[in-house]
Design a protein around this motif. Structure first.
Motif, PDB file in Angstrom:
ATOM      1  N   UNK A   1       0.861  -1.185  -0.012  1.00 28.78           N
ATOM      2  CA  UNK A   1       0.041   0.025  -0.233  1.00 28.78           C
ATOM      3  C   UNK A   1       0.933   1.166  -0.150  1.00 28.78           C
ATOM      4  N   UNK A   2       2.018   1.464   0.797  1.00 28.37           N
ATOM      5  CA  UNK A   2       2.768   2.462   0.903  1.00 28.37           C
ATOM      6  C   UNK A   2       3.390   2.761  -0.451  1.00 28.37           C
ATOM      7  N   UNK A   3       3.695   2.029  -1.350  1.00 29.06           N
ATOM      8  CA  UNK A   3       4.090   2.069  -2.621  1.00 29.06           C
ATOM      9  C   UNK A   3       3.132   2.720  -3.599  1.00 29.06           C
ATOM     10  N   UNK A   4       1.979   2.700  -3.404  1.00 29.77           N
ATOM     11  CA  UNK A   4       0.812   3.309  -3.984  1.00 29.77           C
ATOM     12  C   UNK A   4       0.331   4.635  -3.564  1.00 29.77           C
TER      13      UNK A   4
ATOM     14  N   UNK B   1      -7.127   6.715  -9.046  1.00 26.31           N
ATOM     15  CA  UNK B   1      -6.802   5.362  -8.941  1.00 26.31           C
ATOM     16  C   UNK B   1      -7.266   4.817  -7.366  1.00 26.31           C
ATOM     17  N   UNK B   2      -8.149   4.016  -7.301  1.00 28.97           N
ATOM     18  CA  UNK B   2      -8.684   3.356  -5.905  1.00 28.97           C
ATOM     19  C   UNK B   2      -7.645   2.244  -5.702  1.00 28.97           C
ATOM     20  N   UNK B   3      -6.884   2.560  -4.429  1.00 27.77           N
ATOM     21  CA  UNK B   3      -5.691   1.759  -4.093  1.00 27.77           C
ATOM     22  C   UNK B   3      -6.138   0.442  -3.780  1.00 27.77           C
ATOM     23  N   UNK B   4      -7.360  -0.049  -3.216  1.00 27.00           N
ATOM     24  CA  UNK B   4      -7.899  -1.369  -2.797  1.00 27.00           C
ATOM     25  C   UNK B   4      -7.720  -2.407  -4.309  1.00 27.00           C
TER      26      UNK B   4
ATOM     27  N   UNK C   1      -2.491  -6.385  -8.458  1.00 26.17           N
ATOM     28  CA  UNK C   1      -0.762  -6.465  -8.218  1.00 26.17           C
ATOM     29  C   UNK C   1      -0.593  -7.826  -7.203  1.00 26.17           C
ATOM     30  N   UNK C   2      -1.549  -8.278  -6.789  1.00 28.27           N
ATOM     31  CA  UNK C   2      -1.381  -9.632  -5.968  1.00 28.27           C
ATOM     32  C   UNK C   2      -1.175  -9.214  -4.681  1.00 28.27           C
ATOM     33  N   UNK C   3      -1.073  -8.104  -4.205  1.00 32.79           N
ATOM     34  CA  UNK C   3      -0.866  -7.765  -3.075  1.00 32.79           C
ATOM     35  C   UNK C   3      -1.898  -7.659  -1.703  1.00 32.79           C
ATOM     36  N   UNK C   4      -3.076  -8.091  -2.326  1.00 33.18           N
ATOM     37  CA  UNK C   4      -4.326  -8.028  -1.239  1.00 33.18           C
ATOM     38  C   UNK C   4      -5.341  -9.250  -2.083  1.00 33.18           C
TER      39      UNK C   4
ATOM     40  N   UNK D   1     -14.672  -1.207  -9.140  1.00 23.98           N
ATOM     41  CA  UNK D   1     -13.875  -2.390  -8.877  1.00 23.98           C
ATOM     42  C   UNK D   1     -14.369  -3.598  -9.599  1.00 23.98           C
ATOM     43  N   UNK D   2     -15.620  -3.759 -10.279  1.00 25.92           N
ATOM     44  CA  UNK D   2     -15.844  -4.610 -10.960  1.00 25.92           C
ATOM     45  C   UNK D   2     -15.523  -4.072 -12.605  1.00 25.92           C
ATOM     46  N   UNK D   3     -15.306  -2.998 -12.792  1.00 27.79           N
ATOM     47  CA  UNK D   3     -14.903  -2.537 -14.118  1.00 27.79           C
ATOM     48  C   UNK D   3     -13.457  -2.792 -14.477  1.00 27.79           C
ATOM     49  N   UNK D   4     -12.568  -2.705 -13.289  1.00 26.10           N
ATOM     50  CA  UNK D   4     -11.021  -3.012 -13.479  1.00 26.10           C
ATOM     51  C   UNK D   4     -11.004  -4.642 -13.142  1.00 26.10           C
ATOM     52  N   UNK D   5     -11.934  -5.179 -12.951  1.00 22.40           N
ATOM     53  CA  UNK D   5     -11.846  -7.023 -13.092  1.00 22.40           C
ATOM     54  C   UNK D   5     -11.393  -7.492 -11.871  1.00 22.40           C
ATOM     55  N   UNK D   6     -11.475  -6.918 -10.678  1.00 20.81           N
ATOM     56  CA  UNK D   6     -10.923  -7.413  -9.418  1.00 20.81           C
ATOM     57  C   UNK D   6     -11.939  -8.146  -8.718  1.00 20.81           C
ATOM     58  N   UNK D   7     -13.170  -8.114  -9.185  1.00 23.40           N
ATOM     59  CA  UNK D   7     -14.200  -9.015  -8.585  1.00 23.40           C
ATOM     60  C   UNK D   7     -14.479 -10.180  -9.333  1.00 23.40           C
TER      61      UNK D   7
END
Length: 73
Positions: A1-4, A41-44, A50-53, A67-73
């Protein structure tokens, strides 16, 4: 998270609280490729991408359209 988000100005969108009374927030920052642009940019979801959460399926109904639009769901 800190990197973002480290040393970046962030905007918090806290639409709800959890059962313990804690705020559940979206952390919005400018993307690294365009730091002068608006905070889009939503950090979550970025961390999931990127596989960090990871995301719990039990909370899937609370996913945002973004979130659904960027494909994380």
């Amino acid at each position: 998270m800190s990197g973002l988000v480290y040393l970046k100005e962030a905007a918090l969108d806290c639409p709800t609280t959890d059962r313990y009374g804690r705020s559940v927030c979206h952390v919005m920052v400018s993307s690294a490729s365009a730091p002068a642009d608006p905070k889009t940019l939503d950090a979550g979801p970025a961390m999931v991408t990127i596989g960090m959460a990871w995301r719990y399926r039990a909370y899937a109904r609370a996913d945002t359209a973004r979130a659904r639009a960027v494909g994380v769901c």
